[in-house]
Design a protein around this motif. Structure first.
Motif, PDB file in Angstrom:
ATOM      1  N   GLY A 127       0.814  -1.210   0.000  1.00 13.03           N
ATOM      2  CA  GLY A 127       0.000   0.000   0.000  1.00 13.03           C
ATOM      3  C   GLY A 127       0.847   1.259   0.000  1.00 13.03           C
ATOM      4  O   GLY A 127       1.942   1.306   0.571  1.00 13.03           O
ATOM      5  N   LYS A 128       0.347   2.319  -0.665  1.00 13.93           N
ATOM      6  CA  LYS A 128       1.029   3.616  -0.662  1.00 13.93           C
ATOM      7  C   LYS A 128       0.284   4.543   0.294  1.00 13.93           C
ATOM      8  O   LYS A 128      -0.955   4.557   0.311  1.00 13.93           O
ATOM      9  N   GLU A 132       0.778  10.524   0.048  1.00 16.27           N
ATOM     10  CA  GLU A 132       1.602  10.556  -1.156  1.00 16.27           C
ATOM     11  C   GLU A 132       0.771  10.473  -2.432  1.00 16.27           C
ATOM     12  O   GLU A 132       1.293  10.706  -3.528  1.00 16.27           O
ATOM     13  N   THR A 133      -0.487  10.131  -2.285  1.00 20.83           N
ATOM     14  CA  THR A 133      -1.336   9.936  -3.469  1.00 20.83           C
ATOM     15  C   THR A 133      -2.520  10.896  -3.505  1.00 20.83           C
ATOM     16  O   THR A 133      -3.478  10.675  -4.256  1.00 20.83           O
ATOM     17  N   ASP A 134      -2.451  11.969  -2.696  1.00 18.15           N
ATOM     18  CA  ASP A 134      -3.536  12.950  -2.637  1.00 18.15           C
ATOM     19  C   ASP A 134      -4.864  12.277  -2.279  1.00 18.15           C
ATOM     20  O   ASP A 134      -5.902  12.525  -2.896  1.00 18.15           O
ATOM     21  N   ASN A 135      -4.790  11.404  -1.255  1.00 16.46           N
ATOM     22  CA  ASN A 135      -5.961  10.703  -0.724  1.00 16.46           C
ATOM     23  C   ASN A 135      -6.615   9.742  -1.720  1.00 16.46           C
ATOM     24  O   ASN A 135      -7.811   9.437  -1.598  1.00 16.46           O
ATOM     25  N   VAL A 136      -5.840   9.283  -2.672  1.00 13.12           N
ATOM     26  CA  VAL A 136      -6.326   8.250  -3.589  1.00 13.12           C
ATOM     27  C   VAL A 136      -5.759   6.909  -3.127  1.00 13.12           C
ATOM     28  O   VAL A 136      -4.556   6.778  -2.894  1.00 13.12           O
ATOM     29  N   VAL A 140       0.872  -0.795  -4.867  1.00  9.84           N
ATOM     30  CA  VAL A 140       1.880  -1.258  -5.816  1.00  9.84           C
ATOM     31  C   VAL A 140       1.739  -2.767  -5.933  1.00  9.84           C
ATOM     32  O   VAL A 140       1.817  -3.494  -4.932  1.00  9.84           O
ATOM     33  N   VAL A 141       1.507  -3.240  -7.172  1.00 10.86           N
ATOM     34  CA  VAL A 141       1.386  -4.676  -7.427  1.00 10.86           C
ATOM     35  C   VAL A 141       2.736  -5.152  -7.968  1.00 10.86           C
ATOM     36  O   VAL A 141       3.099  -4.837  -9.104  1.00 10.86           O
ATOM     37  N   THR A 142       3.477  -5.868  -7.155  1.00 10.70           N
ATOM     38  CA  THR A 142       4.787  -6.361  -7.584  1.00 10.70           C
ATOM     39  C   THR A 142       4.635  -7.746  -8.212  1.00 10.70           C
ATOM     40  O   THR A 142       4.188  -8.690  -7.549  1.00 10.70           O
ATOM     41  N   ALA A 187      -2.475  -0.622  -8.660  1.00  7.89           N
ATOM     42  CA  ALA A 187      -3.899  -0.931  -8.580  1.00  7.89           C
ATOM     43  C   ALA A 187      -4.562   0.229  -7.852  1.00  7.89           C
ATOM     44  O   ALA A 187      -4.276   0.480  -6.674  1.00  7.89           O
ATOM     45  N   ILE A 188      -5.422   0.963  -8.540  1.00 13.26           N
ATOM     46  CA  ILE A 188      -6.002   2.191  -7.984  1.00 13.26           C
ATOM     47  C   ILE A 188      -7.497   2.028  -7.787  1.00 13.26           C
ATOM     48  O   ILE A 188      -8.221   1.567  -8.687  1.00 13.26           O
ATOM     49  N   SER A 189      -7.957   2.412  -6.610  1.00 16.58           N
ATOM     50  CA  SER A 189      -9.383   2.356  -6.294  1.00 16.58           C
ATOM     51  C   SER A 189     -10.030   3.707  -6.569  1.00 16.58           C
ATOM     52  O   SER A 189      -9.444   4.762  -6.323  1.00 16.58           O
TER      53      SER A 189
END
Length: 207
Positions: A127-128, A132-136, A140-142, A187-189
């Motif tokens: 998880g990020k 760092e993602t402006d609340n998005v 990271v899918v490795t 992977a973005i929700s």
């Protein structure tokens, strides 16, 4: 005593003077004694126009050329900016289209997978921080190719609420990953950061 020659000359002079008087011609050389053959006739000279009859200044050739060049440069810059904007738009559209084609390919491969797929042990999530993602919500899918040959991978990530209900899924993957190499797509929700959701790898297929 007058000779005939003198009389004829006098008559010609009188006739010439009469013609000049009748026509109003003021050129003295033309109406002079024709006996004065040495006098050269002169043409009227053109005189320069009075500067006070004009206002302003005539356009400078140099100034006109500079203005023309300036207009050309401005038009060229405008065309360049428009071209750059169009190229950026085309590139973005191209990238979006490629991403969508890849997602469709990954989805087809997952649909063909047996259960959770054959590559669950090749995928992990990290998880990020929301800061760092402006609340998005993004993870990271490795994906690691643990085989000794080139391979492609399709991964489905599920987002579940506190009751364990899947409220959203997203598909990512990696194509033509060399042996031993890894890829890290996101992977973005699209759901808001609250309430909290739990992410997990639901399927992973190597093909």
């Amino acid at each position: 005593m007058r000779t005939p020659t003198t009389t004829r000359a006098a008559r010609r002079t009188a006739v010439a003077l009469a013609v000049c008087a009748a026509t109003g011609v003021l050129t003295l050389a033309a109406c002079g004694d024709d006996g004065d053959s040495g006098a050269a006739s002169s043409s009227p000279r053109a005189t320069a126009p009075n500067a006070s009859d004009f206002s302003g200044e005539p356009p400078s050739a140099l100034a006109s050329s500079a203005a023309s060049k300036k207009a050309e440069v401005k038009e060229s810059a405008s065309r360049a900016a428009e071209s750059a904007s169009q190229r950026a738009h085309d590139f973005e559209a191209s990238v979006s289209a490629e991403v969508e084609r890849s997602r469709q390919e990954f989805t087809r491969e997952l649909d063909k997978a047996d259960g959770k797929g054959n590559a669950m042990d090749s995928v992990s999530l990290t998880g990020k921080p929301l800061a760092e993602t402006d609340n998005v919500r993004a993870l990271v899918v490795t994906i690691t190719n643990k085989t000794d040959a080139k391979a492609s991978y399709a991964v489905r990530v599920d987002f579940s609420d506190a009751d364990g209900k899947v409220v959203e899924s997203t598909v990512v993957g990696a194509k033509d990953l060399a042996a031993g190499d890894r890829a890290q797509p996101l992977a973005i929700s699209t759901k808001p950061p609250e309430p909290h959701l739990t992410a997990k790898v639901a399927q992973a297929q190597r093909y």
